[in-house]
Design a protein around this motif. Structure first.
Motif, PDB file in Angstrom:
ATOM      1  N   ARG A  37      -6.333   2.085   0.586  1.00 51.93           N
ATOM      2  CA  ARG A  37      -5.881   0.856  -0.047  1.00 51.93           C
ATOM      3  C   ARG A  37      -7.168   0.216   0.267  1.00 51.93           C
ATOM      4  O   ARG A  37      -8.065   0.327   1.604  1.00 51.93           O
ATOM      5  CB  ARG A  37      -4.711   0.306   0.403  1.00 51.93           C
ATOM      6  CG  ARG A  37      -4.672  -0.235   1.940  1.00 51.93           C
ATOM      7  CD  ARG A  37      -3.434  -0.568   2.140  1.00 51.93           C
ATOM      8  NE  ARG A  37      -2.988  -0.995   3.632  1.00 51.93           N
ATOM      9  CZ  ARG A  37      -1.737  -1.170   4.073  1.00 51.93           C
ATOM     10  NH1 ARG A  37      -0.759  -1.257   3.372  1.00 51.93           N
ATOM     11  NH2 ARG A  37      -1.855  -1.452   5.380  1.00 51.93           N
ATOM     12  N   GLN A  38      -7.576  -0.826  -0.389  1.00 52.68           N
ATOM     13  CA  GLN A  38      -8.462  -1.840  -0.294  1.00 52.68           C
ATOM     14  C   GLN A  38      -8.013  -3.028  -0.481  1.00 52.68           C
ATOM     15  O   GLN A  38      -7.576  -3.232  -1.854  1.00 52.68           O
ATOM     16  CB  GLN A  38      -9.773  -1.544  -1.034  1.00 52.68           C
ATOM     17  CG  GLN A  38     -10.950  -2.416  -0.755  1.00 52.68           C
ATOM     18  CD  GLN A  38     -12.199  -1.659  -1.155  1.00 52.68           C
ATOM     19  OE1 GLN A  38     -12.244  -1.110  -1.960  1.00 52.68           O
ATOM     20  NE2 GLN A  38     -13.395  -2.342  -0.541  1.00 52.68           N
ATOM     21  N   ALA A  39      -7.732  -4.122   0.341  1.00 49.59           N
ATOM     22  CA  ALA A  39      -7.488  -5.425   0.207  1.00 49.59           C
ATOM     23  C   ALA A  39      -8.627  -6.289  -0.117  1.00 49.59           C
ATOM     24  O   ALA A  39      -9.836  -5.888   0.328  1.00 49.59           O
ATOM     25  CB  ALA A  39      -6.784  -6.007   1.323  1.00 49.59           C
ATOM     26  N   SER A  62      -0.297   0.904  10.506  1.00 45.11           N
ATOM     27  CA  SER A  62       0.332  -0.212   9.947  1.00 45.11           C
ATOM     28  C   SER A  62       1.417   0.256   8.952  1.00 45.11           C
ATOM     29  O   SER A  62       2.013  -0.706   8.463  1.00 45.11           O
ATOM     30  CB  SER A  62      -1.029  -0.881   9.161  1.00 45.11           C
ATOM     31  OG  SER A  62      -1.523  -0.089   8.241  1.00 45.11           O
ATOM     32  N   VAL A  63       1.551   1.236   8.402  1.00 46.33           N
ATOM     33  CA  VAL A  63       2.456   1.854   7.565  1.00 46.33           C
ATOM     34  C   VAL A  63       3.503   2.953   8.023  1.00 46.33           C
ATOM     35  O   VAL A  63       4.355   3.178   7.264  1.00 46.33           O
ATOM     36  CB  VAL A  63       1.816   2.435   6.057  1.00 46.33           C
ATOM     37  CG1 VAL A  63       0.732   1.305   5.667  1.00 46.33           C
ATOM     38  CG2 VAL A  63       1.146   3.684   6.222  1.00 46.33           C
ATOM     39  N   LYS A  64       3.180   3.334   9.033  1.00 45.99           N
ATOM     40  CA  LYS A  64       4.148   4.374   9.692  1.00 45.99           C
ATOM     41  C   LYS A  64       5.736   3.782   9.658  1.00 45.99           C
ATOM     42  O   LYS A  64       5.952   2.817  10.230  1.00 45.99           O
ATOM     43  CB  LYS A  64       3.671   4.728  11.125  1.00 45.99           C
ATOM     44  CG  LYS A  64       4.078   6.070  11.597  1.00 45.99           C
ATOM     45  CD  LYS A  64       3.264   6.299  12.877  1.00 45.99           C
ATOM     46  CE  LYS A  64       1.923   6.651  12.627  1.00 45.99           C
ATOM     47  NZ  LYS A  64       0.813   7.050  13.850  1.00 45.99           N
ATOM     48  N   GLY A  65       6.476   4.892   9.341  1.00 47.76           N
ATOM     49  CA  GLY A  65       7.844   4.374   9.288  1.00 47.76           C
ATOM     50  C   GLY A  65       8.124   3.691   8.055  1.00 47.76           C
ATOM     51  O   GLY A  65       9.514   3.319   7.889  1.00 47.76           O
ATOM     52  N   ASP A  89       0.474  -5.717   2.697  1.00 43.52           N
ATOM     53  CA  ASP A  89       0.385  -4.433   2.127  1.00 43.52           C
ATOM     54  C   ASP A  89      -0.400  -4.591   0.588  1.00 43.52           C
ATOM     55  O   ASP A  89      -0.512  -3.750  -0.090  1.00 43.52           O
ATOM     56  CB  ASP A  89       1.577  -3.733   1.783  1.00 43.52           C
ATOM     57  CG  ASP A  89       2.425  -3.210   3.111  1.00 43.52           C
ATOM     58  OD1 ASP A  89       3.418  -3.288   3.386  1.00 43.52           O
ATOM     59  OD2 ASP A  89       1.585  -2.999   4.127  1.00 43.52           O
ATOM     60  N   THR A  90      -0.506  -5.694   0.253  1.00 39.69           N
ATOM     61  CA  THR A  90      -1.047  -6.102  -1.011  1.00 39.69           C
ATOM     62  C   THR A  90      -2.594  -5.673  -0.982  1.00 39.69           C
ATOM     63  O   THR A  90      -3.409  -6.181  -0.089  1.00 39.69           O
ATOM     64  CB  THR A  90      -1.135  -7.761  -1.174  1.00 39.69           C
ATOM     65  OG1 THR A  90       0.002  -8.285  -1.334  1.00 39.69           O
ATOM     66  CG2 THR A  90      -2.169  -7.932  -2.423  1.00 39.69           C
ATOM     67  N   ALA A  91      -2.999  -4.864  -2.118  1.00 44.18           N
ATOM     68  CA  ALA A  91      -4.115  -4.029  -2.121  1.00 44.18           C
ATOM     69  C   ALA A  91      -4.404  -3.321  -3.458  1.00 44.18           C
ATOM     70  O   ALA A  91      -3.300  -3.097  -3.879  1.00 44.18           O
ATOM     71  CB  ALA A  91      -4.379  -3.226  -0.926  1.00 44.18           C
ATOM     72  N   VAL A 110      -0.946  -3.193  -6.087  1.00 43.95           N
ATOM     73  CA  VAL A 110       0.320  -3.552  -5.598  1.00 43.95           C
ATOM     74  C   VAL A 110       0.029  -4.992  -4.790  1.00 43.95           C
ATOM     75  O   VAL A 110      -0.820  -5.413  -4.159  1.00 43.95           O
ATOM     76  CB  VAL A 110       0.449  -2.483  -4.155  1.00 43.95           C
ATOM     77  CG1 VAL A 110       1.734  -3.183  -3.678  1.00 43.95           C
ATOM     78  CG2 VAL A 110       0.760  -1.287  -5.030  1.00 43.95           C
ATOM     79  N   THR A 111       0.930  -5.935  -5.484  1.00 44.01           N
ATOM     80  CA  THR A 111       1.059  -7.428  -4.954  1.00 44.01           C
ATOM     81  C   THR A 111       2.284  -7.479  -4.413  1.00 44.01           C
ATOM     82  O   THR A 111       3.324  -7.347  -5.142  1.00 44.01           O
ATOM     83  CB  THR A 111       0.782  -8.243  -6.128  1.00 44.01           C
ATOM     84  OG1 THR A 111      -0.522  -7.860  -6.726  1.00 44.01           O
ATOM     85  CG2 THR A 111       0.728  -9.841  -5.493  1.00 44.01           C
ATOM     86  N   VAL A 112       2.655  -7.902  -3.233  1.00 45.59           N
ATOM     87  CA  VAL A 112       3.554  -8.262  -2.548  1.00 45.59           C
ATOM     88  C   VAL A 112       3.647  -9.691  -2.336  1.00 45.59           C
ATOM     89  O   VAL A 112       2.637 -10.306  -1.560  1.00 45.59           O
ATOM     90  CB  VAL A 112       3.642  -7.509  -1.189  1.00 45.59           C
ATOM     91  CG1 VAL A 112       5.229  -7.912  -0.503  1.00 45.59           C
ATOM     92  CG2 VAL A 112       3.615  -6.187  -1.326  1.00 45.59           C
TER      93      VAL A 112
END
Length: 114
Positions: A37-39, A62-65, A89-91, A110-112
């Motif tokens: 991913r790239q933000a 940062s994303v584990k779990g 997580d937006t990226a 992906v936009t959160v």
């Protein structure tokens, strides 16, 4: 080689999305696959990796779990299930693999946001 990502969109914090990456033009089952991913304003980072047989996965801390990478070699597709999404997580999310050189798709956004 063609990698086509899909499944991105706008989601609220705490929500879920499932990204897909359809692969063609190479022997998909022979390669480990990755999601990156790239933000905005940041470097591309590795999010998750899955081995060619799908029996081993690795994740960024940062994303584990929260994220799960999987693949279906019969469908030449790799997935990224993203749960408990956070603002950070937006990226743009890309799938890719390495074969001497790096191959990437065009990405899915992906936009959160609330």
């Amino acid at each position: 080689v063609q990698l086509v990502e899909s499944g991105g969109g706008l989601v609220q914090p705490g929500g879920s999305l499932r990204l897909s990456c359809a692969a063609s033009g190479f022997t998909f089952s022979s390669y480990g696959m990755r999601w990156y991913r790239q933000a905005p304003g940041k470097e591309r980072e590795l999010v998750a990796h899955i081995t060619s047989a799908g029996n081993t996965t690795r994740y960024a801390d940062s994303v584990k779990g929260r994220f799960t990478i999987s693949r279906d070699n019969a469908k030449n597709t790799v997935y990224l299930q993203m749960d408990s999404l956070k603002f950070e997580d937006t990226a743009m999310y890309y799938c890719g693999f390495l074969n001497g050189v790096a191959y990437w798709g065009k990405g899915t956004l992906v936009t959160v946001s609330s």
